[in-house]
Enzyme design. Structure first.
Site, mmCIF file in Angstrom:
data_model
loop_
_atom_site.group_PDB
_atom_site.id
_atom_site.type_symbol
_atom_site.label_atom_id
_atom_site.label_comp_id
_atom_site.label_asym_id
_atom_site.label_seq_id
_atom_site.Cartn_x
_atom_site.Cartn_y
_atom_site.Cartn_z
ATOM 1 C CD1 TRP A 430 2.346 -3.139 -3.102
ATOM 2 C CD2 TRP A 430 -0.098 -2.131 -3.975
ATOM 3 N NE1 TRP A 430 1.289 -2.092 -2.103
ATOM 4 C CE2 TRP A 430 0.668 -1.755 -2.361
ATOM 5 C CE3 TRP A 430 -1.054 -1.431 -4.450
ATOM 6 C CZ2 TRP A 430 -0.564 -1.302 -1.765
ATOM 7 C CZ3 TRP A 430 -2.303 -1.166 -3.617
ATOM 8 C CH2 TRP A 430 -2.303 -0.928 -2.058
ATOM 9 C CE1 TYR A 434 -4.017 -3.649 0.752
ATOM 10 C CE2 TYR A 434 -5.964 -2.919 -0.297
ATOM 11 C CZ TYR A 434 -5.322 -2.975 0.896
ATOM 12 O OH TYR A 434 -5.801 -2.463 1.975
ATOM 13 C CG ASP A 450 3.712 -2.471 0.988
ATOM 14 O OD1 ASP A 450 2.465 -1.161 0.383
ATOM 15 O OD2 ASP A 450 3.442 -1.955 2.227
#
Length: 505
Positions: A430, A434, A450
């Site tokens: 993640w 990102y 998410d």
């Protein structure tokens, strides 16, 4: 668009299709000028037209900028802006002023090629070498400053990146067939305030600027960022000093099809005039100004479920960053805690490890700079206001950033950056994705795990466990599909807090 397909390019010129502005440029051999595809002048005969990938390539071929359509003022090409190949990476670094600061050798080292090979690659891909591309960028920056400010020409020259007044004068005359004085005389207004430069940043339409502002407002870091009903302000860490910017967004207009661009007002203050070009480029990244919204919206609308969201928010953008290291640090800070918790923690780090901003204090805006990777790399993980494991992950990341092991200046291959991030302790998929989304400008990122994505899908009656499979239909624009899902959430503005009111643990 492939400019080797000259018939397709000429059809775009005859239709005056604004979507191709910045994608290629038209040189008219009978007049010696180059134009946007949408230039309102009489369409030249096919035998008198040549096509060029960049403004620099047209200038290198001996053409001067059209005084009617101002081709150099169009937003940059969305093709190279999202490209992860060497040419795209080099163009983004040139726009950030790397050639002016480090020379062609420095640019080549950042991209991972020899100067000679980089010259060949850019000439083949973009029609001009690194020096010509940098020269075109300097000329464009100079024109903006000449026509929109009352800065002395000597200041304009050095702010635009020229090494001398003579070089500045010669380049302006060659590119625009006008002297700096003549360019300023044709401008409608000259705006200046002591210590501040007012600019207009062109952005492709449709532009959902209100959504960009809403996203930024929900993620404000106390001391570094502030916002209001139609504006966003923050401090900047720049190559030669610090700065401050205030961006004023235009009203959202989903029917803005009559114009190719709209403008975001940019009130900029810099400690060193040499940082003007870099500051403007970083603001454009933050705004996602060079995105081709029509291509993105058309691609996402192929999915009927996404088409409804696109109709609600045409021209939605992915907010980028003014500093890749900052985004990575904020991503680690936000791991496994709420958005409000991450904002509070970010404010504490700013108060403890950030420096004062002279430019911010001058403007009466945010007065602190976000902590550098070097400052946090030297911190004791046990003293950070977070769980020890996350503190170790943050310090490890900052050491890798400070040592140059993980370059987040858009100069490295995205897949390679992701692999290096995942190799660091405490950095998961993640966080790495990102960072690719916001720091590297990757248009094809999706975050199926998410919590916001899962909530948005659940609210729409979709199965979150099938999110990754469903998002395959959105390629290569999954980042924009992700933003459409996030935009359905109730993002409340973060409380704008000054450093004095942030309490350290």
């Amino acid at each position: 668009m492939d400019i080797e397909d000259t018939e397709a390019c000429y059809r775009a010129v005859k239709s005056r299709d604004r979507r191709f502005d910045g994608v290629f440029y038209t040189g008219v051999t009978s007049t010696g000028i180059y134009c946007r595809p949408s230039c309102p002048a009489i369409t030249p005969a096919r035998r008198n037209v040549t096509f060029h990938r960049t403004a620099a390539a047209a200038q290198a071929a001996g053409f001067q900028a059209c005084k009617r359509c101002l081709p150099d003022a169009t937003p940059g090409s969305p093709d190279w802006d999202v490209a992860a190949d060497a040419a795209g990476r080099a163009m983004r670094l040139i726009a950030d002023g790397v050639v002016e600061r480090d020379g062609v050798d420095g640019l080549a080292a950042r991209v991972g090629y020899t100067p000679r090979h980089l010259q060949r690659l850019l000439a083949a891909e973009l029609g001009a070498g690194p020096l010509a591309l940098a020269r075109a960028r300097r000329a464009q920056n100079a024109r903006i400053l000449i026509e929109t400010t009352a800065m002395p020409f000597a200041d304009v020259a050095f702010a635009a990146g020229f090494a001398s007044i003579r070089q500045f004068n010669d380049t302006v005359r060659e590119v625009y067939a006008s002297t700096p004085t003549e360019l300023r005389g044709r401008s409608r207004r000259a705006v200046t305030t002591p210590g501040r430069i007012d600019l207009r940043l062109p952005v492709r339409v449709p532009y959902a600027g209100g959504e960009v502002l809403r996203f930024l407002a929900a993620h404000l870091v106390p001391g570094v960022e502030q916002c209001g009903p139609d504006w966003y302000a923050r401090t900047l860490t720049l190559p030669h000093g610090d700065g401050h910017v205030r961006l004023v967004f235009p009203p959202d207009d989903p029917h803005a099809g009559a114009a190719a661009t709209t403008f975001v007002r940019c009130e900029l203050t810099v400690h060193d005039l040499r940082d003007v070009g870099a500051a403007v480029e970083r603001c454009r990244r933050l705004l996602d100004a060079d995105c081709d919204p029509i291509a993105v919206d058309d691609g996402l609308s192929d999915d009927p479920r996404m088409a409804a969201l696109v109709r609600q928010r045409p021209g939605l953008r992915v907010p980028g960053s003014v500093d890749g290291d900052e985004i990575a640090i904020r991503a680690v800070i936000g791991q496994q805690i709420s958005l409000a918790g991450a904002i509070s923690l970010g404010g504490k780090l700013v108060a403890r490890y950030g420096a004062d901003s002279a430019a911010g204090s001058t403007c009466g805006g945010p007065g602190r700079l976000f902590p550098t990777a070097g400052a946090l790399a030297a911190a004791d993980p046990g003293e950070l206001p977070m769980p020890r494991a996350r503190g170790r992950a943050l310090v490890g990341l900052c050491r890798a950033l400070a040592d140059g092991e993980v370059p987040l200046d858009r100069s490295a291959d995205r897949a390679e950056v992701r692999a290096r991030l995942l190799a660091l302790p405490g950095i998961g998929p993640w966080t790495a994705d990102y960072v690719a989304l916001r720091a590297l400008g990757d248009p094809d990122v999706f975050l199926p795990t998410d919590i916001g994505v899962r909530r948005a899908l659940t609210d729409r009656g979709d199965d979150p466990t099938l999110a990754a499979r469903a998002a395959e239909r959105w390629r290569p624009w999954r980042s924009y599909g992700l933003m459409h899902l996030w935009s359905t959430l109730d993002l409340r503005p973060a409380r704008s807090t000054t450093p004095d009111t942030v309490k350290e643990n």
